[in-house]
Design a protein around this motif. Structure first.
Motif, short mmCIF file in Angstrom:
data_model
loop_
_atom_site.label_atom_id
_atom_site.label_comp_id
_atom_site.label_asym_id
_atom_site.label_seq_id
_atom_site.Cartn_x
_atom_site.Cartn_y
_atom_site.Cartn_z
N THR A 1 48.26 24.89 17.68
CA THR A 1 49.59 24.31 17.81
C THR A 1 49.62 22.94 17.15
OG1 THR A 1 49.05 23.31 19.96
CG2 THR A 1 50.01 25.53 19.98
N ILE B 1 51.39 23.42 4.66
CA ILE B 1 52.51 22.70 5.25
C ILE B 1 52.72 21.41 4.46
CG2 ILE B 1 53.44 21.62 7.33
CD1 ILE B 1 51.59 23.47 8.95
N LEU C 1 55.57 26.01 4.96
CA LEU C 1 56.44 25.27 5.87
C LEU C 1 56.64 23.88 5.30
CD1 LEU C 1 57.88 24.98 8.69
CD2 LEU C 1 55.67 24.21 9.59
N GLU D 1 60.31 28.43 6.32
CA GLU D 1 61.22 27.47 6.92
C GLU D 1 61.11 26.10 6.26
OE1 GLU D 1 61.93 29.06 11.41
OE2 GLU D 1 60.06 27.99 11.03
N ALA E 1 54.78 24.13 15.71
CA ALA E 1 54.32 25.24 14.89
C ALA E 1 53.09 25.86 15.54
CB ALA E 1 53.99 24.77 13.48
N ILE F 1 50.24 28.50 14.80
CA ILE F 1 49.66 29.15 13.63
C ILE F 1 48.49 30.00 14.07
CG2 ILE F 1 48.56 28.76 11.39
CD1 ILE F 1 50.04 26.02 11.38
N ILE G 1 52.98 31.98 11.09
CA ILE G 1 53.52 30.74 11.64
C ILE G 1 54.75 31.08 12.48
CG2 ILE G 1 54.45 28.45 11.18
CD1 ILE G 1 53.25 28.55 8.43
N LYS G 2 54.75 30.62 13.71
CA LYS G 2 55.93 30.71 14.56
C LYS G 2 56.34 29.29 14.94
CE LYS G 2 54.88 35.26 16.54
NZ LYS G 2 54.62 36.02 17.80
N THR G 3 57.61 28.97 14.78
CA THR G 3 58.07 27.62 15.09
C THR G 3 59.02 27.63 16.28
OG1 THR G 3 59.93 27.77 13.55
CG2 THR G 3 57.86 26.85 12.71
#
Length: 299
Positions: free
Chosen positions: A22, A199, A230, A249, A274, A276, A281-283
Motif C-alpha cells: 500500500t 508511478i 499511474l 489512472e 494505491a 499494488i 493496481i487498485k486505487t
C-alpha cells in the motif's frame, strides 16, 4: 552525504504470490506562513497529533514538501518564499511519511544550501527525499528499495520553470526532467522489466484552476503511452478530476493537504491509496476538508 535522485526506483523482488503493498499519496504540504501560526496557537504536538488520527496506515506514504525544512534562513528573491523549522521533522515521521518530493518550485526558497539541508534532515529521520541529487548527474538517478512484493518504480519531476534557478552540473539540484526525458526513462525501465509498475509523480499545472490544462493532458497521455501505470500530480492547490486513459489512472492534482489557503476549492484535499499486487493496481480515493490548516476526513 545523501545519495538520492528524482527518478526514484522502488525495486521489490517478486514472489510466486506477491503480497499487496500500500502506498499513500498526498498533495502539497506547507510548514510556514499560516500553518506556522496555527502550530503556535495549538502547540506543535497537538497540531500533528490531530492530523495523525486522520491518516490511514500505509507501507509507504509520499507527499509533496512545499517548503525547505531547514534552520538556514537565506531567502531568495521571489514573491512567495517559505521555510519550515527542523523541529517539524520528527512529527512528519510520526505521521507515517516515508518519502517527500523535493522536485517543486519552492525547493530552492532558501538557496541551494537550504535544499541540501532539507534533504539531509529528511534522511536523518529515515524519510527519503525524492527529486533531489547532490549533483546534476545524480538528480534523476533511480533509488532502489528492497522489499518483498512487486517491482515498483517511482518517477518524480517538476515541469514548472524555477524562478532564478538553473541546473548546475557540480551542485545540488532538483529534477527538472521534461516529459520526453521521462518517457525515455519509462521505456528503458519497461524494456529491462516488463512487469514493473511505474508511478509518475509530477509538479505541474496552473494554480487554482480546477480542470487540467491541455498541456497537462497531452503530457500525461504521452507518459501513459510510454508505459506509465499511474500518474500523481500536485501544485495547482485544488483537486483536478481524475482521468482513465488506456486503462491507467491520471490524478492531475491532489490539491493541498497541510496548507493555509482559505478558499473553498483550496480546502478540499484528496489522498490516493494505491494497493499494488504484482502488476495489478487498485486505487482508493480518500477525501478531506482542510480546517485550521489541517486535513479532516470527510464523512
Amino acid at each position: 552525504m545523501i545519495s538520492a535522485g528524482c527518478i526514484c526506483l522502488f525495486l521489490i523482488s517478486c514472489q510466486s504470490s506477491p503480497q499487496p503493498i500500500t502506498i499513500g499519496f498526498t498533495g502539497d504540504i506547507l510548514l510556514d506562513r499560516g500553518v506556522r501560526m496555527q502550530m503556535d496557537r495549538e502547540g506543535k504536538e497537538s497540531f500533528f497529533r490531530s492530523i495523525q488520527s486522520q491518516i490511514p496506515k500505509f507501507d509507504y506514504l509520499i507527499g509533496n514538501l512545499e517548503c525547505p525544512v531547514t534552520e538556514i534562513n537565506n531567502p531568495v528573491h521571489k514573491q512567495f518564499v517559505f521555510r519550515g523549522d527542523t523541529s517539524n521533522l520528527p512529527y512528519l515521521k510520526q505521521l507515517g511519511f516515508t518519502h517527500f518530493t523535493l522536485a517543486n518550485n519552492h525547493a530552492y526558497d532558501q538557496g541551494r544550501s537550504g535544499l541540501i539541508a532539507t534533504a539531509e534532515g529528511l534522511s536523518a529521520h529515515q524519510i527519503t527525499p525524492l527529486g533531489f541529487g547532490e549533483m546534476l548527474e545524480s538528480a534523476c538517478e533511480p533509488i532502489m528499495i528492497e522489499a518483498e512484493g512487486s517491482t515498483i518504480v517511482l518517477l518524480a519531476s517538476v515541469f514548472l520553470p524555477l524562478e532564478n534557478w538553473m541546473p548546475l552540473s557540480q551542485s545540488a539540484n532538483v529534477c527538472q526532467a521534461d516529459y520526453r526525458e521521462l518517457g525515455e526513462k519509462i521505456r528503458e525501465i519497461k524494456y529491462d522489466d516488463p512487469d514493473a509498475v511505474i508511478i509518475v509523480n509530477l509538479h505541474w499545472g496552473i494554480e487554482h484552476i480546477p480542470e487540467a490544462s491541455p498541456d497537462q493532458i497531452n503530457k500525461a497521455r504521452y507518459l501513459i503511452e510510454q508505459g506509465a501505470d499511474l500518474i500523481i500530480g500536485h501544485h495547482p492547490h485544488v483537486i483536478q478530476p481524475k482521468e482513465v486513459f488506456k486503462g491507467k489512472e491520471i490524478y492531475y492534482s491532489l490539491g493541498n493537504f497541510i496548507f493555509d489557503q482559505h478558499q473553498e476549492l483550496n480546502r478540499r484535499a484528496l489522498m490516493v491509496k494505491a494497493v499494488i499486487q504484482g502488476r495489478e493496481i487498485k486505487t482508493e480515493e480518500i477525501y478531506y476538508e482542510i480546517r485550521d490548516c489541517k486535513p479532516e476526513l470527510k464523512n
